[in-house]
Design a protein around this motif. Sequence first.
Motif, PDB file in Angstrom:
ATOM      1  N   GLY A 176       0.808  -1.214   0.000  1.00 21.59           N
ATOM      2  CA  GLY A 176       0.000   0.000   0.000  1.00 21.59           C
ATOM      3  C   GLY A 176       0.841   1.264   0.000  1.00 21.59           C
ATOM      4  N   PHE A 177       2.137   1.118   0.253  1.00 25.13           N
ATOM      5  CA  PHE A 177       3.034   2.278   0.294  1.00 25.13           C
ATOM      6  C   PHE A 177       3.921   2.380  -0.941  1.00 25.13           C
ATOM      7  N   HIS A 178       3.556   1.664  -2.013  1.00 19.30           N
ATOM      8  CA  HIS A 178       4.166   1.928  -3.318  1.00 19.30           C
ATOM      9  C   HIS A 178       3.993   3.405  -3.663  1.00 19.30           C
ATOM     10  N   LEU A 179       5.009   4.021  -4.211  1.00 20.72           N
ATOM     11  CA  LEU A 179       4.827   5.356  -4.773  1.00 20.72           C
ATOM     12  C   LEU A 179       3.967   5.245  -6.037  1.00 20.72           C
ATOM     13  N   ALA A 180       3.120   6.238  -6.257  1.00 20.24           N
ATOM     14  CA  ALA A 180       2.278   6.250  -7.443  1.00 20.24           C
ATOM     15  C   ALA A 180       3.140   6.343  -8.704  1.00 20.24           C
ATOM     16  N   THR A 184      10.625   4.393 -12.798  1.00 16.08           N
ATOM     17  CA  THR A 184       9.533   3.540 -13.264  1.00 16.08           C
ATOM     18  C   THR A 184      10.004   2.134 -13.587  1.00 16.08           C
ATOM     19  N   ASP A 185      11.172   2.005 -14.216  1.00 15.24           N
ATOM     20  CA  ASP A 185      11.650   0.687 -14.613  1.00 15.24           C
ATOM     21  C   ASP A 185      12.177  -0.120 -13.436  1.00 15.24           C
ATOM     22  N   ARG A 186      12.204   0.497 -12.238  1.00 12.15           N
ATOM     23  CA  ARG A 186      12.681  -0.193 -11.038  1.00 12.15           C
ATOM     24  C   ARG A 186      11.570  -0.340 -10.014  1.00 12.15           C
ATOM     25  N   LYS A 187      10.317  -0.225 -10.463  1.00 13.30           N
ATOM     26  CA  LYS A 187       9.187  -0.312  -9.545  1.00 13.30           C
ATOM     27  C   LYS A 187       9.264  -1.602  -8.728  1.00 13.30           C
ATOM     28  N   GLY A 188       9.188  -1.466  -7.410  1.00 15.03           N
ATOM     29  CA  GLY A 188       9.332  -2.608  -6.513  1.00 15.03           C
ATOM     30  C   GLY A 188      10.646  -2.596  -5.752  1.00 15.03           C
ATOM     31  N   ALA A 189      11.602  -1.749  -6.161  1.00 17.95           N
ATOM     32  CA  ALA A 189      12.861  -1.604  -5.427  1.00 17.95           C
ATOM     33  C   ALA A 189      12.608  -0.836  -4.130  1.00 17.95           C
ATOM     34  N   PRO A 190      13.507  -0.936  -3.150  1.00 19.69           N
ATOM     35  CA  PRO A 190      13.265  -0.276  -1.855  1.00 19.69           C
ATOM     36  C   PRO A 190      12.960   1.207  -1.946  1.00 19.69           C
ATOM     37  N   ASP A 191      13.609   1.931  -2.880  1.00 21.67           N
ATOM     38  CA  ASP A 191      13.400   3.370  -2.954  1.00 21.67           C
ATOM     39  C   ASP A 191      12.201   3.760  -3.818  1.00 21.67           C
ATOM     40  N   THR A 192      11.335   2.794  -4.141  1.00 19.87           N
ATOM     41  CA  THR A 192      10.088   3.101  -4.845  1.00 19.87           C
ATOM     42  C   THR A 192       8.885   2.964  -3.912  1.00 19.87           C
ATOM     43  N   PHE A 193       9.153   2.945  -2.612  1.00 23.10           N
ATOM     44  CA  PHE A 193       8.119   2.907  -1.584  1.00 23.10           C
ATOM     45  C   PHE A 193       8.272   4.111  -0.662  1.00 23.10           C
ATOM     46  N   ASP A 194       7.185   4.467   0.001  1.00 18.44           N
ATOM     47  CA  ASP A 194       7.215   5.467   1.065  1.00 18.44           C
ATOM     48  C   ASP A 194       7.518   4.734   2.376  1.00 18.44           C
TER      49      ASP A 194
END
Length: 215
Positions: free
Chosen positions: A54-58, A68-78
């Motif tokens: 639920g804390f994925h960045l939009a 965008t191409d790294r969605k799911g990496a640690p720095d793509t979450f809040d």
Amino acid sequence: MNPEQLLDRARRLAATGGRRLLGIAGPPGAGKSTLAEYLVEELAGDAVLVPMDGFHLADAELRRLGRTDRKGAPDTFDAAGYTALLSRLRHPEPDTVVYAPAFDRGLEQPVAGSIPVAPDVPLVVTEGNYLLLDAAPWTRVRALLDEAWYVELDSEERVRRLIERHEEFGKPRPHAERFVHESDEANARLVEACRGRADLVVTFEQGTAPGSAAP
């Protein structure tokens, strides 16, 4: 441990009094979500599921950041927001419902205010890749969990399921395979390095893990 033993362990944790947090970590595709959903369903009103996803960045923010191409990496979450929510859940206020975000896999987007957590629910189950990550800003998460479980699955089976999941939600097969091998597996290596921080390691065998049979 078999599913019934895991359920019994979660039930005992819920019965210790006050609010307890159970974290379920593991690499992408290992079966975290299915196990967490199974526990919460079996515990009925004594548990609620609050996923880290639920804390994925939009996507709009990921595009702005060039991630965008790294969605799911640690720095793509809040991560800070997730930690703050866990802290609120760890110390519930009387007569105060806390609303947590969910993640819509069809939209591939977080949805705010989707999960109500009443103050009298004894167990919050949270699951996600990075609950055990020993790097800022994720480090604080482990200290907020009463128990942390690590779920693992045969790597070939896990990768197969990941590719099928991406296909199910609209990625063409070549795109799904490339994303899994270049992105998901890089994240999996980070997660696997934190395995030793778990209180319990749950190993599912091929053909018996969540997703192929009842967990």
